[in-house]
Motif scaffolding. Structure first.
Motif, mmCIF file in Angstrom:
data_model
loop_
_atom_site.group_PDB
_atom_site.id
_atom_site.type_symbol
_atom_site.label_atom_id
_atom_site.label_comp_id
_atom_site.label_asym_id
_atom_site.label_seq_id
_atom_site.Cartn_x
_atom_site.Cartn_y
_atom_site.Cartn_z
ATOM 1 N N LEU A 64 30.830 45.345 36.779
ATOM 2 C CA LEU A 64 31.002 45.419 38.300
ATOM 3 C C LEU A 64 29.762 44.467 38.845
ATOM 4 O O LEU A 64 28.446 46.238 38.340
ATOM 5 C CB LEU A 64 32.077 45.911 38.554
ATOM 6 C CG LEU A 64 32.422 45.917 40.223
ATOM 7 C CD1 LEU A 64 33.179 44.772 40.427
ATOM 8 C CD2 LEU A 64 33.235 47.320 40.630
ATOM 9 N N ALA A 172 32.041 40.544 39.418
ATOM 10 C CA ALA A 172 32.819 40.714 38.033
ATOM 11 C C ALA A 172 32.204 39.805 37.175
ATOM 12 O O ALA A 172 32.657 38.814 37.476
ATOM 13 C CB ALA A 172 34.050 41.078 38.752
ATOM 14 N N LEU A 197 40.044 43.405 37.323
ATOM 15 C CA LEU A 197 39.683 43.848 39.244
ATOM 16 C C LEU A 197 41.243 44.063 39.367
ATOM 17 O O LEU A 197 41.590 45.057 40.174
ATOM 18 C CB LEU A 197 39.850 42.864 39.665
ATOM 19 C CG LEU A 197 37.774 42.090 39.420
ATOM 20 C CD1 LEU A 197 38.028 40.393 40.389
ATOM 21 C CD2 LEU A 197 36.852 43.417 40.406
ATOM 22 N N VAL A 233 33.095 39.789 44.658
ATOM 23 C CA VAL A 233 34.610 40.322 44.895
ATOM 24 C C VAL A 233 33.930 40.916 46.128
ATOM 25 O O VAL A 233 33.024 41.502 46.633
ATOM 26 C CB VAL A 233 34.087 42.585 43.692
ATOM 27 C CG1 VAL A 233 35.280 43.206 43.898
ATOM 28 C CG2 VAL A 233 34.375 41.739 42.472
ATOM 29 N N VAL A 236 34.179 46.343 48.145
ATOM 30 C CA VAL A 236 33.045 46.879 47.449
ATOM 31 C C VAL A 236 32.266 47.394 47.674
ATOM 32 O O VAL A 236 31.194 46.304 48.406
ATOM 33 C CB VAL A 236 32.519 46.773 45.798
ATOM 34 C CG1 VAL A 236 32.255 47.590 44.940
ATOM 35 C CG2 VAL A 236 34.758 46.268 45.117
#
Length: 236
Positions: A64, A172, A197, A233, A236
């Motif tokens: 990540l 990712a 994920l 992603v 986050v």
């Protein structure tokens, strides 16, 4: 007869010598090719790349990453998938980087820019069951060195090239060696990303899949070539 025996001995010796010479030539060629490939790998390893930090290591070798913003020169191809668009897209973007542009640093002339890594391909894997309506045109892009900004980067002369900023984002990504991946390989890697994920309650931000190639597909030995498949992603 003695003459026939002698001729057979000469033929056998010559055949053995020729065989060893052939093996030697192939070994020399292989060694030289490996040496050139290793040199190409070392040169490419020194190229500028986008800056990122690893936030977390997920399962199955998935990283990540948080990327800082950077510039790219991008072209949208008429092809789909990840293998077919590469040739024309690469040629178009390389043309811009190597001088098919108008410099903003001088009143006239073009500007040859430094090569960077990786070469980026963004799109969707095309599989036998992918319908025409689902196919997404692929984009090929080169990273532009961080000494440039939108105001100072050379202006493309090819209208198919767009210079733009990639905003900071989280990816990712999973790296692997080998030749440029087929669409089937990309799809399998994407599934591995999504599984990793899911394991931590995260989801991809959009439907795009990114394939990054860090080395040339011709000179660098496949076991040294770095490929990555990645997805953005959210949350986050």
């Amino acid at each position: 007869p003695e003459e026939l025996i002698f001729e057979n001995m000469i033929a056998a010796v010559f055949a053995g010598w020729l065989g060893k010479l052939t093996v030697g030539i192939f070994a020399l060629f292989g060694t030289a090719r490996y040496g050139v490939g290793l040199y190409a790998w070392r040169v490419t390893e020194k190229l500028e790349r986008p800056t990122y930090s690893v936030i977390r290591q997920l399962t199955d070798g998935v990283e990540l990453r948080r990327y800082e913003s950077y510039l790219i020169a991008e072209t949208t191809t008429d092809a789909v998938g990840f293998r077919e668009p590469t040739k024309d897209g690469f040629r178009t973007c390389a043309g811009y980087i190597f001088g098919k542009n108008k410099s903003r640093q001088a009143t006239t002339g073009s500007e040859k820019m430094d090569m960077t890594a990786p070469v980026r391909i963004t799109g969707q894997a095309v599989l036998p069951d992918t319908t025409t309506s689902e196919k997404m045109k692929s984009k090929v892009s080169f990273v532009i060195g961080n000494k440039y900004s939108l105001k100072t980067a050379p202006k493309p002369l090819d209208r198919n090239v767009v210079v733009r900023t990639v905003p900071g984002h989280v990816l990712a990504a999973r790296k692997f060696s080998g030749p440029p991946p087929s669409d089937l390989k990309v799809e399998r890697e994407r599934q591995r990303l999504e599984k990793a994920l899911d394991g931590v309650g995260l989801r991809r931000a959009d439907e795009e899949t990114h394939v990054y190639g860090y080395h040339d597909p011709f000179i660098t030995p496949n076991f040294l070539r770095r490929n990555e498949v990645a997805v953005k992603v959210k949350g986050v």
